[in-house]
Design a protein around this motif. Sequence first.
Motif, PDB file in Angstrom:
ATOM      1  N   ALA A  62      16.524   4.145   2.527  1.00 26.92           N
ATOM      2  CA  ALA A  62      15.352   3.281   2.657  1.00 26.92           C
ATOM      3  C   ALA A  62      15.325   2.212   1.561  1.00 26.92           C
ATOM      4  O   ALA A  62      15.089   1.038   1.828  1.00 26.92           O
ATOM      5  CB  ALA A  62      14.085   4.129   2.598  1.00 26.92           C
ATOM      6  N   MET A  63      15.582   2.639   0.290  1.00 30.15           N
ATOM      7  CA  MET A  63      15.454   1.707  -0.828  1.00 30.15           C
ATOM      8  C   MET A  63      16.731   0.906  -1.047  1.00 30.15           C
ATOM      9  O   MET A  63      16.698  -0.193  -1.599  1.00 30.15           O
ATOM     10  CB  MET A  63      15.109   2.476  -2.120  1.00 30.15           C
ATOM     11  CG  MET A  63      13.767   3.185  -2.090  1.00 30.15           C
ATOM     12  SD  MET A  63      13.708   4.572  -3.258  1.00 30.15           S
ATOM     13  CE  MET A  63      13.289   3.755  -4.783  1.00 30.15           C
ATOM     14  N   LEU A  92       0.834  -1.212   0.000  1.00 27.65           N
ATOM     15  CA  LEU A  92       0.000   0.000   0.000  1.00 27.65           C
ATOM     16  C   LEU A  92       0.867   1.258   0.000  1.00 27.65           C
ATOM     17  O   LEU A  92       0.629   2.207  -0.744  1.00 27.65           O
ATOM     18  CB  LEU A  92      -0.913   0.023   1.233  1.00 27.65           C
ATOM     19  CG  LEU A  92      -2.085  -0.953   1.277  1.00 27.65           C
ATOM     20  CD1 LEU A  92      -2.972  -0.625   2.467  1.00 27.65           C
ATOM     21  CD2 LEU A  92      -2.898  -0.868  -0.013  1.00 27.65           C
ATOM     22  N   ALA A  93       1.889   1.248   0.876  1.00 30.39           N
ATOM     23  CA  ALA A  93       2.742   2.439   0.994  1.00 30.39           C
ATOM     24  C   ALA A  93       3.547   2.667  -0.284  1.00 30.39           C
ATOM     25  O   ALA A  93       3.785   3.812  -0.673  1.00 30.39           O
ATOM     26  CB  ALA A  93       3.677   2.299   2.194  1.00 30.39           C
ATOM     27  N   LEU A  94       3.960   1.590  -0.938  1.00 32.89           N
ATOM     28  CA  LEU A  94       4.708   1.732  -2.197  1.00 32.89           C
ATOM     29  C   LEU A  94       3.833   2.336  -3.281  1.00 32.89           C
ATOM     30  O   LEU A  94       4.262   3.219  -4.032  1.00 32.89           O
ATOM     31  CB  LEU A  94       5.223   0.372  -2.672  1.00 32.89           C
ATOM     32  CG  LEU A  94       6.441  -0.215  -1.945  1.00 32.89           C
ATOM     33  CD1 LEU A  94       6.658  -1.661  -2.376  1.00 32.89           C
ATOM     34  CD2 LEU A  94       7.688   0.604  -2.216  1.00 32.89           C
ATOM     35  N   ILE A  95       2.590   1.843  -3.365  1.00 32.07           N
ATOM     36  CA  ILE A  95       1.671   2.381  -4.376  1.00 32.07           C
ATOM     37  C   ILE A  95       1.440   3.867  -4.119  1.00 32.07           C
ATOM     38  O   ILE A  95       1.488   4.696  -5.030  1.00 32.07           O
ATOM     39  CB  ILE A  95       0.345   1.598  -4.374  1.00 32.07           C
ATOM     40  CG1 ILE A  95       0.604   0.158  -4.846  1.00 32.07           C
ATOM     41  CG2 ILE A  95      -0.695   2.276  -5.258  1.00 32.07           C
ATOM     42  CD1 ILE A  95      -0.559  -0.787  -4.641  1.00 32.07           C
ATOM     43  N   ALA A  96       1.224   4.202  -2.845  1.00 31.41           N
ATOM     44  CA  ALA A  96       1.038   5.617  -2.496  1.00 31.41           C
ATOM     45  C   ALA A  96       2.269   6.421  -2.909  1.00 31.41           C
ATOM     46  O   ALA A  96       2.154   7.545  -3.411  1.00 31.41           O
ATOM     47  CB  ALA A  96       0.779   5.771  -0.999  1.00 31.41           C
ATOM     48  N   VAL A 155       4.793   7.886   3.983  1.00 29.92           N
ATOM     49  CA  VAL A 155       5.955   7.856   4.881  1.00 29.92           C
ATOM     50  C   VAL A 155       5.666   7.039   6.146  1.00 29.92           C
ATOM     51  O   VAL A 155       6.462   6.193   6.545  1.00 29.92           O
ATOM     52  CB  VAL A 155       6.383   9.288   5.256  1.00 29.92           C
ATOM     53  CG1 VAL A 155       7.446   9.261   6.351  1.00 29.92           C
ATOM     54  CG2 VAL A 155       6.911  10.001   4.030  1.00 29.92           C
ATOM     55  N   ASN A 156       4.516   7.281   6.765  1.00 29.54           N
ATOM     56  CA  ASN A 156       4.262   6.641   8.065  1.00 29.54           C
ATOM     57  C   ASN A 156       3.892   5.172   7.929  1.00 29.54           C
ATOM     58  O   ASN A 156       4.282   4.357   8.767  1.00 29.54           O
ATOM     59  CB  ASN A 156       3.182   7.410   8.820  1.00 29.54           C
ATOM     60  CG  ASN A 156       3.704   8.743   9.303  1.00 29.54           C
ATOM     61  OD1 ASN A 156       4.307   8.830  10.364  1.00 29.54           O
ATOM     62  ND2 ASN A 156       3.529   9.784   8.506  1.00 29.54           N
ATOM     63  N   VAL A 157       3.148   4.831   6.881  1.00 30.58           N
ATOM     64  CA  VAL A 157       2.819   3.416   6.695  1.00 30.58           C
ATOM     65  C   VAL A 157       4.075   2.654   6.263  1.00 30.58           C
ATOM     66  O   VAL A 157       4.279   1.500   6.640  1.00 30.58           O
ATOM     67  CB  VAL A 157       1.654   3.245   5.702  1.00 30.58           C
ATOM     68  CG1 VAL A 157       1.407   1.779   5.383  1.00 30.58           C
ATOM     69  CG2 VAL A 157       0.393   3.860   6.292  1.00 30.58           C
ATOM     70  N   MET A 158       4.950   3.302   5.528  1.00 30.45           N
ATOM     71  CA  MET A 158       6.221   2.679   5.178  1.00 30.45           C
ATOM     72  C   MET A 158       7.057   2.444   6.443  1.00 30.45           C
ATOM     73  O   MET A 158       7.542   1.343   6.690  1.00 30.45           O
ATOM     74  CB  MET A 158       6.970   3.610   4.210  1.00 30.45           C
ATOM     75  CG  MET A 158       8.069   2.938   3.435  1.00 30.45           C
ATOM     76  SD  MET A 158       7.441   1.619   2.402  1.00 30.45           S
ATOM     77  CE  MET A 158       7.235   2.451   0.850  1.00 30.45           C
ATOM     78  N   GLU A 190       3.430  10.963  12.673  1.00 34.56           N
ATOM     79  CA  GLU A 190       2.253  11.734  12.296  1.00 34.56           C
ATOM     80  C   GLU A 190       0.938  11.095  12.714  1.00 34.56           C
ATOM     81  O   GLU A 190      -0.074  11.777  12.796  1.00 34.56           O
ATOM     82  CB  GLU A 190       2.290  12.017  10.784  1.00 34.56           C
ATOM     83  CG  GLU A 190       3.199  13.198  10.506  1.00 34.56           C
ATOM     84  CD  GLU A 190       3.973  13.111   9.210  1.00 34.56           C
ATOM     85  OE1 GLU A 190       4.546  12.048   8.920  1.00 34.56           O
ATOM     86  OE2 GLU A 190       4.007  14.107   8.494  1.00 34.56           O
ATOM     87  N   PHE A 191       0.947   9.800  12.996  1.00 35.99           N
ATOM     88  CA  PHE A 191      -0.297   9.160  13.454  1.00 35.99           C
ATOM     89  C   PHE A 191      -0.872   9.941  14.633  1.00 35.99           C
ATOM     90  O   PHE A 191      -0.134  10.334  15.530  1.00 35.99           O
ATOM     91  CB  PHE A 191      -0.019   7.728  13.929  1.00 35.99           C
ATOM     92  CG  PHE A 191       0.274   6.747  12.818  1.00 35.99           C
ATOM     93  CD1 PHE A 191      -0.051   7.014  11.499  1.00 35.99           C
ATOM     94  CD2 PHE A 191       0.861   5.526  13.115  1.00 35.99           C
ATOM     95  CE1 PHE A 191       0.215   6.098  10.487  1.00 35.99           C
ATOM     96  CE2 PHE A 191       1.137   4.601  12.104  1.00 35.99           C
ATOM     97  CZ  PHE A 191       0.814   4.889  10.796  1.00 35.99           C
ATOM     98  N   GLU A 192      -2.198  10.124  14.634  1.00 37.57           N
ATOM     99  CA  GLU A 192      -2.812  10.827  15.773  1.00 37.57           C
ATOM    100  C   GLU A 192      -2.779   9.931  17.011  1.00 37.57           C
ATOM    101  O   GLU A 192      -2.494   8.742  16.923  1.00 37.57           O
ATOM    102  CB  GLU A 192      -4.235  11.288  15.420  1.00 37.57           C
ATOM    103  CG  GLU A 192      -4.334  12.775  15.123  1.00 37.57           C
ATOM    104  CD  GLU A 192      -3.847  13.721  16.248  1.00 37.57           C
ATOM    105  OE1 GLU A 192      -3.559  13.247  17.367  1.00 37.57           O
ATOM    106  OE2 GLU A 192      -3.774  14.937  16.004  1.00 37.57           O
ATOM    107  N   TRP A 193      -3.070  10.530  18.150  1.00 37.77           N
ATOM    108  CA  TRP A 193      -2.761   9.882  19.430  1.00 37.77           C
ATOM    109  C   TRP A 193      -3.364   8.504  19.656  1.00 37.77           C
ATOM    110  O   TRP A 193      -2.694   7.674  20.293  1.00 37.77           O
ATOM    111  CB  TRP A 193      -3.063  10.844  20.593  1.00 37.77           C
ATOM    112  CG  TRP A 193      -4.532  11.145  20.801  1.00 37.77           C
ATOM    113  CD1 TRP A 193      -5.249  12.144  20.235  1.00 37.77           C
ATOM    114  CD2 TRP A 193      -5.433  10.425  21.626  1.00 37.77           C
ATOM    115  NE1 TRP A 193      -6.553  12.099  20.634  1.00 37.77           N
ATOM    116  CE2 TRP A 193      -6.691  11.053  21.487  1.00 37.77           C
ATOM    117  CE3 TRP A 193      -5.322   9.310  22.458  1.00 37.77           C
ATOM    118  CZ2 TRP A 193      -7.828  10.595  22.164  1.00 37.77           C
ATOM    119  CZ3 TRP A 193      -6.450   8.858  23.129  1.00 37.77           C
ATOM    120  CH2 TRP A 193      -7.685   9.503  22.976  1.00 37.77           C
ATOM    121  N   PRO A 194      -4.585   8.175  19.149  1.00 41.58           N
ATOM    122  CA  PRO A 194      -5.061   6.810  19.434  1.00 41.58           C
ATOM    123  C   PRO A 194      -4.119   5.751  18.835  1.00 41.58           C
ATOM    124  O   PRO A 194      -3.810   4.749  19.484  1.00 41.58           O
ATOM    125  CB  PRO A 194      -6.436   6.765  18.766  1.00 41.58           C
ATOM    126  CG  PRO A 194      -6.850   8.186  18.619  1.00 41.58           C
ATOM    127  CD  PRO A 194      -5.594   8.950  18.397  1.00 41.58           C
TER     128      PRO A 194
END
Lengths: 312, 62, 470
Positions: C351-352, C29-33, C62-65, C126-130
Amino acid sequence: MAKNIYSKPVLFTILATLTILVGTVVTMFVPMLTAQMHPKLEGLKPYTALQLAGRDVYQSEGCPFCHTQTVRPLKTEVERYGHYSLAGEFYYDRPFLWGTKRTGPDLAREGGKYPDSWQYAHFEDPRAFAPHSIMPSFAWLKKIKLDPAQVETHMKVLGFPYTQADISALAGKTELDALVAYVQTLGTAVTVKAQATVPVTKKMTHVPNPLAGSHEAIERGEKLFEQNCQACHGKEGVGYIGPSLRDKDIFLYVRGNVPDDDYFEIIHNGTHPGGIEDGRTEKGGMPSFADTLSNDEIWSLVAYIRSLQGEK
Amino acid sequence: MADDVDSQEEFEAKETSKALPGGWLLLFIGVILFAIVYFIAYTPAISGWTQTGAYEQSLHNK
Amino acid sequence: MSVYKMGDYHYDNQTVRKFIYSSIFWGVLALIAGVWISILFWAPGLNGPGWLTYGRLRSFHVNVMAFGLVLGALIGIFYYITIRLTKRPLLFPKIARFTVYLFNLAIAVGGWGLLMGYTKSLAYNEFEWPASLLIVILWVLMAVVILGTIIKRKEEQMYISLWYIIATVVTLAVIYVVNNLVVPAGLFKSYPVFAGVNGANVEWWYGHNAVGSELTMATLALFYYFLPKSTGLPIYSHRLSIIAFWSLIFAYLWAGAHHLVYTPIPDWIQTVAIAMSIFLIAPSWGSVVNGFYTVREDWGRMRTHYLTKFFILGITFYGIQTVQGPTQALRVVSSLIHYTDWVVGHVHMGAMGWDALVITGAIYYIIPKIYDTEIYSEKIANTHFWLVLTGQIIYSITMWIAGIQEGAMQKAVNPDGTLKYTWDQIVAKDIPYWQFRTLGGVIFVAGMLFFVYNILMTVRKGNALVASKA
């Protein structure tokens, strides 16, 4: 191998933790306890409810990924953006939004640089103002209404002062309204002071346009106009965000012809609200093109504008 | 390719006291020296250098 | 040799596998994004409203990666390595299994939130607090399992990989908790307790060391384990490993402020950070030298052992990365390339080039091991290798050139001292580079899809094997 820390995991973990804490304490924790990390510029104001709502939108839409909010103390950077950033400007910023990348220009001195109407039009269609801009259109923010109760909660959490009138004034406002309000505050704690010291000029002798009437200059001016001026002054200067340029007798909302070198100065310096030039009071809102256009280019533009007014 | 636990011997040569490669040791000492010199040169409390001072000065240099 | 047999790891191996599959899912998913947002750079008209806009997809990428792909793979591989180096199954296998579900929940909540515009706007956090809260719980549980297993180990000596695992566990715990001190202002909104220049200093202490722990220390744990495993050669020098380890984890935590050069944070903090960044070249290269000297015993294994090249090329890019990074910290270099695409090229080489090669190499090693079989196709693995290598090099070099050009154009002045280029002119010059970057990204992602296919087919083969034995 004899017994050593590599066979004592608890001791090893404690030692590793202490090792990483040295730099942490010296460069992060101790400075936090000192005043140097909490400076506040004189005259800096907390965000109003509308501005804070705009700041939230600025975060949500990821504006900091492409725009920084800190001008470095480097010659060309100050030349491009204005006074370098001061530590005391960010006292109310939670979080700070300095960013890491300039795909678009820095915004630390954006506040007051253009009129609100420019900001709205630019958010809706950035490429109308900069043909190569890759900024997304944010027209869709016009459709999203603010939630006054939510904004009030945010103001409370941050401890910013507000009145019930401020909150009820948010009803009907959109996210784009808030975003524009926020962007217009950027850097104003520094720039407002700087503007007040701009000397007001008044001179009696006038310089004519060295390129007046040159066909070449008019053609060049036309191209420059399309790139730099049309977005605000409309196609062929009929007026839009900025006033019409086609009538030399009523120019800048004032009766009477304005000499060539005043055109030049307005393009070169921009206009500042309340500034007085040759007896005219400026409304402000026009950005300076000193960094964008060379002197010859500005004279070419003046020649083109004159041609629009029927003076060949 | 049976999946089993590992023995330390696979990972580290019996002779674990192999000397540090000379080039690397030189690098190690070199960067420490550089760091010390840089720290002295650019710490306001030691050398008097400040970034805003350097900016002001750059305005006078052509 | 040990009282434990393979069967004892069956349950733990399933946990390892679940982590690896989850991380591959998030990674795709993160790569496609990533590819999509690279297209938005030269086709801005494709931005849509809401979650289809660049600003939201960029933080998702960035964050899902970082947390979905890399962290997920690392936790799974940490479990795998820890079991084998301690010669015992995980101490709390049920808790370890629970962390898989917690992990996926955290990434789902966080990733969805970013698309909805719920962000803390703190780089790499960047993920919100939950979601952050879930990650903290996940990390604590994982630490209990890993540290507990290490304490109760059956092998006296802890191998280097375990040192780096412990360092990663404590470093990420400290920095993540501190940088997540926020005041919630609703279910998906919070404001950090730190403001302005102080907030910036805390953030980059975090940001630099999130990279330092996740993408450096943790990846080194993998490197030191899988390099000897995949080559059959023992690590060259134990003494070098020791010095490199302690000086690396000591110096890293001082260097964060090199992200804030020429900002209004105090000059001395910047200077200390720059000096420490330069020092970091030595411990980083300690591992590079150790890796090269290990394989120097027999370079032929680059050909005969297909995984060797993943780790050796990986450590090579790590070597370039750890010279480039400190150099970028220097004021004179920073003034030119900071805030430009150069830094984007730098990050992506790490990263790559380094993390992706080492992590996929490790997964190639683990999955067949768990099934007691061979990889489905070495040929596909080699195709994957060459594609990601080509894609990464195109990406990095393109961005370095673009970055220098941006920096130079921003600084260029006319003889009269006025600026030579408008912002629009600078952007116009970038377009071809951004298009080339997309090409590099597409090649890289194609390579990663070969990897995913190869792993899926190996799993299929493995499952058939298990079924035939049953």
